[in-house]
Each structure stands twice: as C-alpha cells, then as structure tokens.
Design a protein around this motif. Sequence first.
Motif, PDB file in Angstrom:
ATOM      1  N   GLU A 116       4.149  17.044  17.967  1.00  0.00           N
ATOM      2  CA  GLU A 116       3.710  15.853  19.232  1.00  0.00           C
ATOM      3  C   GLU A 116       2.187  16.005  19.096  1.00  0.00           C
ATOM      4  O   GLU A 116       1.579  14.853  19.164  1.00  0.00           O
ATOM      5  CB  GLU A 116       4.070  16.607  20.573  1.00  0.00           C
ATOM      6  CG  GLU A 116       5.384  16.237  20.883  1.00  0.00           C
ATOM      7  CD  GLU A 116       5.657  16.811  22.485  1.00  0.00           C
ATOM      8  OE1 GLU A 116       4.831  17.509  22.817  1.00  0.00           O
ATOM      9  OE2 GLU A 116       6.815  16.566  22.708  1.00  0.00           O
ATOM     10  N   GLU A 117       1.487  16.965  18.689  1.00  0.00           N
ATOM     11  CA  GLU A 117      -0.056  16.957  18.594  1.00  0.00           C
ATOM     12  C   GLU A 117      -0.260  17.016  16.866  1.00  0.00           C
ATOM     13  O   GLU A 117      -1.282  17.927  16.577  1.00  0.00           O
ATOM     14  CB  GLU A 117      -0.719  18.260  19.245  1.00  0.00           C
ATOM     15  CG  GLU A 117      -0.440  17.851  20.710  1.00  0.00           C
ATOM     16  CD  GLU A 117      -0.890  19.185  21.640  1.00  0.00           C
ATOM     17  OE1 GLU A 117      -1.383  20.192  20.879  1.00  0.00           O
ATOM     18  OE2 GLU A 117      -0.753  19.089  22.830  1.00  0.00           O
ATOM     19  N   ALA A 118       0.362  16.395  16.184  1.00  0.00           N
ATOM     20  CA  ALA A 118       0.322  16.476  14.756  1.00  0.00           C
ATOM     21  C   ALA A 118      -1.151  16.337  14.174  1.00  0.00           C
ATOM     22  O   ALA A 118      -1.640  16.868  13.229  1.00  0.00           O
ATOM     23  CB  ALA A 118       1.096  15.414  13.883  1.00  0.00           C
ATOM     24  N   ASP A 119      -1.902  15.244  14.891  1.00  0.00           N
ATOM     25  CA  ASP A 119      -3.298  15.055  14.363  1.00  0.00           C
ATOM     26  C   ASP A 119      -4.244  16.205  14.677  1.00  0.00           C
ATOM     27  O   ASP A 119      -5.298  16.141  14.140  1.00  0.00           O
ATOM     28  CB  ASP A 119      -3.782  13.722  15.244  1.00  0.00           C
ATOM     29  CG  ASP A 119      -3.777  13.920  16.761  1.00  0.00           C
ATOM     30  OD1 ASP A 119      -3.199  14.577  17.177  1.00  0.00           O
ATOM     31  OD2 ASP A 119      -4.891  13.327  17.295  1.00  0.00           O
ATOM     32  N   GLU A 120      -3.757  17.124  15.348  1.00  0.00           N
ATOM     33  CA  GLU A 120      -4.494  18.460  15.616  1.00  0.00           C
ATOM     34  C   GLU A 120      -4.105  19.744  15.220  1.00  0.00           C
ATOM     35  O   GLU A 120      -4.521  20.474  15.374  1.00  0.00           O
ATOM     36  CB  GLU A 120      -4.671  18.690  17.350  1.00  0.00           C
ATOM     37  CG  GLU A 120      -4.992  17.422  17.912  1.00  0.00           C
ATOM     38  CD  GLU A 120      -5.123  17.694  19.819  1.00  0.00           C
ATOM     39  OE1 GLU A 120      -4.821  18.924  20.023  1.00  0.00           O
ATOM     40  OE2 GLU A 120      -5.483  16.952  20.265  1.00  0.00           O
ATOM     41  N   HIS A 121      -3.025  19.756  14.046  1.00  0.00           N
ATOM     42  CA  HIS A 121      -2.355  20.664  13.222  1.00  0.00           C
ATOM     43  C   HIS A 121      -2.412  20.313  12.207  1.00  0.00           C
ATOM     44  O   HIS A 121      -2.250  19.292  11.564  1.00  0.00           O
ATOM     45  CB  HIS A 121      -1.201  20.978  14.177  1.00  0.00           C
ATOM     46  CG  HIS A 121      -1.334  21.647  15.717  1.00  0.00           C
ATOM     47  ND1 HIS A 121      -1.132  20.955  16.572  1.00  0.00           N
ATOM     48  CD2 HIS A 121      -1.358  22.802  15.890  1.00  0.00           C
ATOM     49  CE1 HIS A 121      -1.399  21.880  17.658  1.00  0.00           C
ATOM     50  NE2 HIS A 121      -1.601  22.777  17.449  1.00  0.00           N
ATOM     51  N   GLU A 122      -2.113  21.441  11.131  1.00  0.00           N
ATOM     52  CA  GLU A 122      -1.970  21.177   9.886  1.00  0.00           C
ATOM     53  C   GLU A 122      -1.304  22.780   9.357  1.00  0.00           C
ATOM     54  O   GLU A 122      -2.031  23.761   9.725  1.00  0.00           O
ATOM     55  CB  GLU A 122      -2.924  20.833   8.925  1.00  0.00           C
ATOM     56  CG  GLU A 122      -2.415  20.567   7.561  1.00  0.00           C
ATOM     57  CD  GLU A 122      -3.430  19.950   6.710  1.00  0.00           C
ATOM     58  OE1 GLU A 122      -3.207  19.851   5.275  1.00  0.00           O
ATOM     59  OE2 GLU A 122      -4.563  19.364   7.078  1.00  0.00           O
ATOM     60  N   ASP A 138       5.362  15.457   5.066  1.00  0.00           N
ATOM     61  CA  ASP A 138       5.155  14.735   6.380  1.00  0.00           C
ATOM     62  C   ASP A 138       3.779  14.708   6.867  1.00  0.00           C
ATOM     63  O   ASP A 138       3.000  15.259   6.353  1.00  0.00           O
ATOM     64  CB  ASP A 138       5.835  15.645   7.528  1.00  0.00           C
ATOM     65  CG  ASP A 138       5.626  16.981   7.860  1.00  0.00           C
ATOM     66  OD1 ASP A 138       4.851  17.388   6.669  1.00  0.00           O
ATOM     67  OD2 ASP A 138       5.695  17.636   8.817  1.00  0.00           O
ATOM     68  N   THR A 139       3.512  13.635   7.579  1.00  0.00           N
ATOM     69  CA  THR A 139       2.152  13.246   7.970  1.00  0.00           C
ATOM     70  C   THR A 139       1.982  12.962   9.646  1.00  0.00           C
ATOM     71  O   THR A 139       3.170  13.016  10.212  1.00  0.00           O
ATOM     72  CB  THR A 139       1.656  11.966   7.326  1.00  0.00           C
ATOM     73  OG1 THR A 139       2.509  10.867   7.738  1.00  0.00           O
ATOM     74  CG2 THR A 139       1.762  12.269   5.865  1.00  0.00           C
ATOM     75  N   ASP A 140       0.628  13.247   9.941  1.00  0.00           N
ATOM     76  CA  ASP A 140       0.344  12.713  11.595  1.00  0.00           C
ATOM     77  C   ASP A 140       0.452  11.037  11.350  1.00  0.00           C
ATOM     78  O   ASP A 140       0.436  10.385  10.378  1.00  0.00           O
ATOM     79  CB  ASP A 140      -0.674  13.356  11.836  1.00  0.00           C
ATOM     80  CG  ASP A 140      -2.298  12.941  10.978  1.00  0.00           C
ATOM     81  OD1 ASP A 140      -2.063  11.960  10.380  1.00  0.00           O
ATOM     82  OD2 ASP A 140      -2.916  13.810  11.233  1.00  0.00           O
ATOM     83  N   ALA A 141       0.014  10.714  12.471  1.00  0.00           N
ATOM     84  CA  ALA A 141       0.139   9.342  12.923  1.00  0.00           C
ATOM     85  C   ALA A 141      -1.035   8.413  12.062  1.00  0.00           C
ATOM     86  O   ALA A 141      -1.021   7.347  11.852  1.00  0.00           O
ATOM     87  CB  ALA A 141      -0.302   8.856  14.267  1.00  0.00           C
ATOM     88  N   ASN A 142      -2.130   9.384  11.620  1.00  0.00           N
ATOM     89  CA  ASN A 142      -3.077   8.531  10.675  1.00  0.00           C
ATOM     90  C   ASN A 142      -2.782   8.835   9.114  1.00  0.00           C
ATOM     91  O   ASN A 142      -3.770   8.413   8.348  1.00  0.00           O
ATOM     92  CB  ASN A 142      -4.506   9.526  11.080  1.00  0.00           C
ATOM     93  CG  ASN A 142      -4.781   9.200  12.382  1.00  0.00           C
ATOM     94  OD1 ASN A 142      -4.908   8.175  13.184  1.00  0.00           O
ATOM     95  ND2 ASN A 142      -5.404  10.382  13.074  1.00  0.00           N
ATOM     96  N   GLY A 143      -1.783   9.161   8.686  1.00  0.00           N
ATOM     97  CA  GLY A 143      -1.345   9.349   7.353  1.00  0.00           C
ATOM     98  C   GLY A 143      -1.925  10.683   6.706  1.00  0.00           C
ATOM     99  O   GLY A 143      -1.727  10.917   5.585  1.00  0.00           O
ATOM    100  N   ASN A 144      -2.395  11.892   7.659  1.00  0.00           N
ATOM    101  CA  ASN A 144      -2.975  13.080   6.869  1.00  0.00           C
ATOM    102  C   ASN A 144      -1.605  14.059   6.847  1.00  0.00           C
ATOM    103  O   ASN A 144      -0.952  14.094   7.722  1.00  0.00           O
ATOM    104  CB  ASN A 144      -4.124  13.339   7.915  1.00  0.00           C
ATOM    105  CG  ASN A 144      -4.977  12.546   7.919  1.00  0.00           C
ATOM    106  OD1 ASN A 144      -5.616  12.002   6.714  1.00  0.00           O
ATOM    107  ND2 ASN A 144      -5.680  12.047   8.918  1.00  0.00           N
ATOM    108  N   SER A 145      -1.861  14.828   5.807  1.00  0.00           N
ATOM    109  CA  SER A 145      -0.766  15.930   5.949  1.00  0.00           C
ATOM    110  C   SER A 145      -0.351  16.707   7.191  1.00  0.00           C
ATOM    111  O   SER A 145      -1.653  17.050   7.947  1.00  0.00           O
ATOM    112  CB  SER A 145      -1.172  16.993   4.903  1.00  0.00           C
ATOM    113  OG  SER A 145      -0.933  16.197   3.511  1.00  0.00           O
ATOM    114  N   LEU A 146       0.631  16.988   7.393  1.00  0.00           N
ATOM    115  CA  LEU A 146       0.759  17.968   8.551  1.00  0.00           C
ATOM    116  C   LEU A 146       1.619  19.230   8.123  1.00  0.00           C
ATOM    117  O   LEU A 146       1.031  20.361   8.476  1.00  0.00           O
ATOM    118  CB  LEU A 146       2.128  17.233   9.233  1.00  0.00           C
ATOM    119  CG  LEU A 146       2.518  18.133  10.786  1.00  0.00           C
ATOM    120  CD1 LEU A 146       1.379  18.739  11.435  1.00  0.00           C
ATOM    121  CD2 LEU A 146       3.452  17.361  11.686  1.00  0.00           C
TER     122      LEU A 146
END
Length: 196
Positions: A116-122, A138-146
């Motif tokens: 749920e907080e993909a943009d704050e985790h990796e 998989d990626t966050d909503a901004n297309g960055n790696s999760l």
Amino acid sequence: MKTINTINPSTMRSNAIKVLGLLAATAVFTSCDNDDDISAENEEEVITTVEYTLTSTTDATNVVVFTSVDADGEGPLAPVETVTGTLMASTVYDGSIKFLNELESPAEDITVEVAEEADEHEVFYIDSITDLTVAKVDTDANGNSLGLDTTFTTGAAGTGTLTIVLRHEPLKPNDGTLLNAGGETDVQVEFDLVVQ
C-alpha cells in the motif's frame, strides 16, 4: 470641562507583551501535539518473520523457501534462518516475499502495508554468487522498483549468501544498491545460499 482619558504607554506595552506571550505559548503547545501525532503515525512496524519463496518457472514442484523467524522481535534472541528445497543451477524462479509480525495473534501481514505504501518502501536482494541475478519485477505508482515480486535466475552451481533488506523511505529512483538508496532499514536477514 471635558475629561480626556489618557493611556499610559508602559501599560499598553505590558498588555501587548502578555497577549503575544499567550499566543506564542498556544503555538508551542499546538505544535507539540501535532509532532506527537506524526511520530505515532510513523511508528516502525515490528517484523518477526521474513519468508522468500522461489518457484521454478519450468518445474512447479521445485520450490525453495527462505525463512527467517525472530521469535522475540527486537528482543535479545537471534533470528533463526532456514532454507527448504533445492536451488538448481541454470534455472529461472519466480520469487515472492512476505513480511509478518507473528507477535500478534493472528499474525499481522506487514506485506500488505508495504504494498500500500510502495512509494515509501523497497526490498533489496544482495547475493555473493557472481552469476546469480535477482530482478525486481514490480513497481510503485511512479514506476520505481519495489521488490515484493522477483525473477531469481541461477547460473553455475556454487555457494554463498543471500541478504534481504527492506528499506523505509529510500531515495527513488536509485541505482539498486543500499549505499545509494538511503532510508532506514525495517528488517535485514541473511541466508546461506547453495546452488546445485
């Protein structure tokens, strides 16, 4: 005769200082309350269990599970790491990872919050075998790696280690290394790695 009321300038100054003092005190108390709310919101989750499951893309019966269990959370006991199954050479595996807090009953699935907080985790995967690769799919909503889902590809047989790190608020995008990512470590575990 007309009476004129005069205001003593020192009295005016004294009253103004009192009013400003009350306003400042109110601002301080209000900001303290807000800080307390923020710190409670961002309280770090307890992660007792990390489970990384690999399933061969060509043989569904070839499943390897890396599990780390820290039974007392942040207590003095060291985590117990186990690996079940056999990693085969020159094989591609689909990987998925879970983070749990098993001090709760039923166990709390922290993976849901991470997603749920993909943009704050990796999630970072570091191995010491040169021809083994772990790619985050998989990626966050901004297309960055999760990194909750991966492709794990083995090369030749060999031994080494696999370190898994969940970072909170890393720099995104980054070059895929912990050094460049920054942020804070939520959990870090290390496993013996054997490719046959």
